[in-house]
Design an enzyme around this catalytic site. Structure first.
Site, short mmCIF file in Angstrom:
data_model
loop_
_atom_site.label_atom_id
_atom_site.label_comp_id
_atom_site.label_asym_id
_atom_site.label_seq_id
_atom_site.Cartn_x
_atom_site.Cartn_y
_atom_site.Cartn_z
N SER A 16 0.82 -1.21 0.00
CA SER A 16 0.00 0.00 0.00
C SER A 16 0.86 1.26 0.00
O SER A 16 0.49 2.27 -0.60
CB SER A 16 -0.97 0.00 1.18
N ASN A 17 2.02 1.23 0.65
CA ASN A 17 2.92 2.38 0.58
C ASN A 17 3.57 2.50 -0.80
O ASN A 17 3.84 3.61 -1.26
CB ASN A 17 3.97 2.32 1.68
N MET A 93 10.69 -6.76 4.28
CA MET A 93 10.90 -7.45 5.56
C MET A 93 12.28 -8.11 5.64
O MET A 93 12.43 -9.24 6.10
CB MET A 93 9.79 -8.50 5.75
N LEU A 96 19.00 -4.71 5.82
CA LEU A 96 20.01 -4.48 4.79
C LEU A 96 21.34 -4.18 5.46
O LEU A 96 21.41 -3.40 6.41
CB LEU A 96 19.60 -3.32 3.89
N ASN A 110 13.09 4.46 4.67
CA ASN A 110 12.12 3.47 5.13
C ASN A 110 11.00 4.18 5.87
O ASN A 110 11.18 5.26 6.43
CB ASN A 110 12.78 2.47 6.08
N HIS A 112 8.04 3.33 8.87
CA HIS A 112 7.75 2.36 9.93
C HIS A 112 6.52 2.83 10.71
O HIS A 112 6.39 4.02 11.01
CB HIS A 112 8.95 2.24 10.87
N ASP A 144 19.87 2.55 8.23
CA ASP A 144 21.21 2.07 8.55
C ASP A 144 21.14 0.56 8.71
O ASP A 144 20.12 -0.06 8.39
CB ASP A 144 21.79 2.78 9.78
N GLY A 146 20.92 -1.26 11.31
CA GLY A 146 20.14 -1.76 12.42
C GLY A 146 18.67 -1.93 12.06
O GLY A 146 18.26 -1.66 10.93
N GLU A 177 0.82 7.21 6.91
CA GLU A 177 1.97 6.72 6.14
C GLU A 177 1.85 7.13 4.68
O GLU A 177 2.82 7.58 4.06
CB GLU A 177 2.07 5.20 6.26
#
Length: 220
Positions: A16-17, A93, A96, A110, A112, A144, A146, A177
């Protein structure tokens, strides 16, 4: 419109995004276009969204790669071959690694569904409800290595209402979003926001706690 920045969008699910970005890119005044959609789940509905928009797609199943490094190398190669300049994660999902991110320095975004740094990872809306917070929301950030730890660019707050369940809260956050992501992408690709020495910098100077964005036409 010629000369538009080429986006690569990485997806794993419904997309959807991705659709919000495709809709934004369909406007003649938007400074970017989606050049490639890459999905690591062959059955994801996001692929159909891309194809219906006439956007090139690539299925790259991480399970078919010998290692994470091989998967990320193939992913980066596909994006580079398509001329991608900015990478947008839209429900992708997979984490990286630094080698991939180094190929697109300061150019991976990204979104979230929480007000980071609260509730990173999976099921952020459920986490918010379980903790009894009164305000939830969404965050766009630079990526990043994490899990949802990159520098925050912008956030949108959403009230948690009495009687909310995960589906109701998720839907309310999702609407924000879809508004926020294209706004940040527009800013990012035009240089209105950038990453310098690990900090988010806007055209007005360093951003403290993320950039606050309003709806167009909303009073300042």
């Amino acid at each position: 419109m010629s000369g538009r920045v080429k986006l690569g969008v990485l997806v794993s699910g419904g997309g959807s995004n991705l659709q919000a970005l495709l809709d934004a890119c369909a406007r003649p005044d938007f400074p970017a276009e989606v050049a490639l959609v890459v999905c690591n789940v062959p059955t994801a509905f996001a692929l159909q969204r891309a194809r219906e928009a006439g956007v090139e797609t690539r299925v790259l199943d991480h399970k078919g790669q010998a290692s994470r490094a091989d998967f990320e190398r193939a992913l980066g190669d596909a994006l580079v071959a398509a001329g991608v300049e900015w990478v947008c994660l839209a429900g992708f999902m997979r984490l990286l690694g630094a080698d991939f991110l180094d190929r697109f320095p300061g150019r991976v975004l990204n979104i979230h569904p929480s007000l980071l740094p609260a509730f990173p990872g999976l099921h952020a809306q459920r986490q918010a409800l379980d903790q009894g917070v009164k305000v939830a929301g969404c965050t766009v950030h630079f990526v990043d290595a994490g899990m949802d730890t990159g520098p925050i660019i912008a956030q949108a707050a959403v009230p948690v209402l009495p009687g909310d369940d995960e589906a109701a809260l998720s839907a309310r956050i999702l609407a924000e979003e879809h508004r926020l992501y294209p706004l940040v992408v527009r800013l990012a690709v035009t240089g209105g926001v950038r990453l310098e020495a690990g900090r988010v910098v806007t055209s007005l100077g360093p951003a403290v706690g993320g950039l606050s964005l309003r709806n167009p036409g909303e009073p300042g």
